[in-house]
Design a protein around this motif. Structure first.
Motif, short mmCIF file in Angstrom:
data_model
loop_
_atom_site.label_atom_id
_atom_site.label_comp_id
_atom_site.label_asym_id
_atom_site.label_seq_id
_atom_site.Cartn_x
_atom_site.Cartn_y
_atom_site.Cartn_z
N GLY A 130 -5.87 -2.99 7.87
CA GLY A 130 -7.18 -2.46 7.50
C GLY A 130 -7.07 -1.31 6.54
N LEU A 131 -8.16 -0.59 6.40
CA LEU A 131 -8.25 0.56 5.51
C LEU A 131 -8.21 1.83 6.35
CD1 LEU A 131 -8.83 1.86 2.72
CD2 LEU A 131 -11.27 1.53 3.22
N VAL A 132 -7.35 2.75 5.98
CA VAL A 132 -7.21 4.00 6.71
C VAL A 132 -6.96 5.13 5.73
CG1 VAL A 132 -4.73 3.68 7.08
CG2 VAL A 132 -6.04 5.08 8.68
N GLN A 133 -7.38 6.32 6.08
CA GLN A 133 -7.13 7.47 5.23
C GLN A 133 -5.70 7.97 5.41
OE1 GLN A 133 -10.19 10.37 6.20
NE2 GLN A 133 -11.46 9.66 4.48
N GLY A 169 -3.58 8.96 8.68
CA GLY A 169 -4.06 8.20 9.82
C GLY A 169 -3.02 7.27 10.38
N SER A 170 -3.45 6.45 11.34
CA SER A 170 -2.55 5.54 12.05
C SER A 170 -3.15 4.14 12.13
CB SER A 170 -2.29 6.05 13.47
OG SER A 170 -1.66 7.30 13.48
N LEU A 171 -2.28 3.18 12.22
CA LEU A 171 -2.65 1.79 12.49
C LEU A 171 -1.56 1.18 13.35
CD1 LEU A 171 -3.84 0.29 9.06
CD2 LEU A 171 -5.25 0.64 11.09
N ARG A 172 -1.94 0.19 14.13
CA ARG A 172 -0.95 -0.58 14.87
C ARG A 172 -1.11 -2.05 14.52
NH1 ARG A 172 0.28 -1.61 21.31
NH2 ARG A 172 -1.58 -2.92 21.14
N LEU A 173 -0.04 -2.60 13.99
CA LEU A 173 -0.02 -4.02 13.67
C LEU A 173 0.59 -4.79 14.84
CD1 LEU A 173 1.28 -3.96 9.98
CD2 LEU A 173 -1.05 -3.62 10.84
N THR A 200 0.64 1.45 1.30
CA THR A 200 -0.28 0.35 1.02
C THR A 200 0.51 -0.89 0.61
OG1 THR A 200 -2.10 1.80 0.37
CG2 THR A 200 -2.12 -0.45 -0.50
N ALA A 201 0.26 -1.98 1.32
CA ALA A 201 1.00 -3.22 1.08
C ALA A 201 0.46 -4.31 2.01
CB ALA A 201 2.49 -3.03 1.34
N VAL A 202 0.91 -5.52 1.76
CA VAL A 202 0.74 -6.58 2.74
C VAL A 202 1.96 -6.54 3.65
CG1 VAL A 202 0.50 -9.06 3.13
CG2 VAL A 202 -0.59 -7.99 1.13
N TYR A 203 1.70 -6.50 4.95
CA TYR A 203 2.77 -6.40 5.93
C TYR A 203 2.98 -7.76 6.59
CZ TYR A 203 3.03 -1.37 5.50
OH TYR A 203 3.23 -0.09 5.02
N TYR A 204 4.24 -8.15 6.67
CA TYR A 204 4.62 -9.44 7.23
C TYR A 204 5.58 -9.24 8.39
CZ TYR A 204 3.17 -11.16 2.60
OH TYR A 204 2.47 -11.44 1.45
N CYS A 205 5.46 -10.07 9.40
CA CYS A 205 6.51 -10.13 10.40
C CYS A 205 7.36 -11.38 10.15
CB CYS A 205 5.96 -10.12 11.83
SG CYS A 205 4.95 -11.54 12.28
N THR A 219 -0.72 -9.25 6.74
CA THR A 219 -1.95 -8.51 6.98
C THR A 219 -1.97 -7.31 6.04
OG1 THR A 219 -3.35 -7.48 8.68
CG2 THR A 219 -0.98 -7.13 8.88
N GLN A 220 -3.12 -7.08 5.41
CA GLN A 220 -3.23 -6.03 4.40
C GLN A 220 -3.43 -4.67 5.05
OE1 GLN A 220 -3.23 -6.24 0.81
NE2 GLN A 220 -3.16 -4.00 1.04
N VAL A 221 -2.65 -3.72 4.59
CA VAL A 221 -2.82 -2.31 4.97
C VAL A 221 -3.10 -1.52 3.70
CG1 VAL A 221 -1.67 -0.26 5.87
CG2 VAL A 221 -1.35 -2.47 7.01
#
Length: 120
Positions: free
Chosen positions: A10-13, A16-20, A91-96, A114-116
């Motif tokens: 998603g979009l974050v400032q 910030g944090s995200l969990r994939l 910022t990138a597309v993240y892949y597992c 998934t786009q970050v």
């Protein structure tokens, strides 16, 4: 082959944090080392980090070490990427991806990504 589905982007400032999350189906999840990669626009795909089959100490790239944490839950067939202190350059597309070991991550299955996006 194992099928992988990432989520949580998603979009974050900045700061910030995200969990994939990456959920696997198919063959036994615990048979694979798991890893995360990312690809920014116009750049090559980059290794982010990986974790062994049994969840031993993860490996990280220098660019994310100390900010990102990889974990896995073999009972849920899921690997996670906790991303803290995010920067615009994350910022990138993240892949597992899977591998028989951490050394050959990416030679197995890949998710769709998934786009970050990290805003400044």
């Amino acid at each position: 082959q194992v099928q992988l589905v990432e989520s949580g982007g998603g979009l974050v400032q900045a700061g910030g944090s995200l969990r994939l999350s990456c959920v696997a189906s198919g063959r036994t999840f615990s048979s694979y080392a798991m890893g995360w990669f990312r690809q920014a626009p116009g750049k090559d795909r980059e290794f982010v980090g990986g974790i062994s089959r049994r969840g031993g100490p993860p490996y990280y790239s220098n660019s994310v070490r100390g900010r990102f944490t990889i974990s896995r839950d073999n009972a849920k067939n899921t690997v996670y990427l906790q991303m803290n202190s995010l920067k615009p350059e994350d910022t990138a597309v993240y892949y597992c991806a899977t591998g028989d070991t951490i050394d050959d991550l990416g030679f197995g299955s890949w998710g769709q990504g998934t786009q970050v996006t990290v805003s400044s």
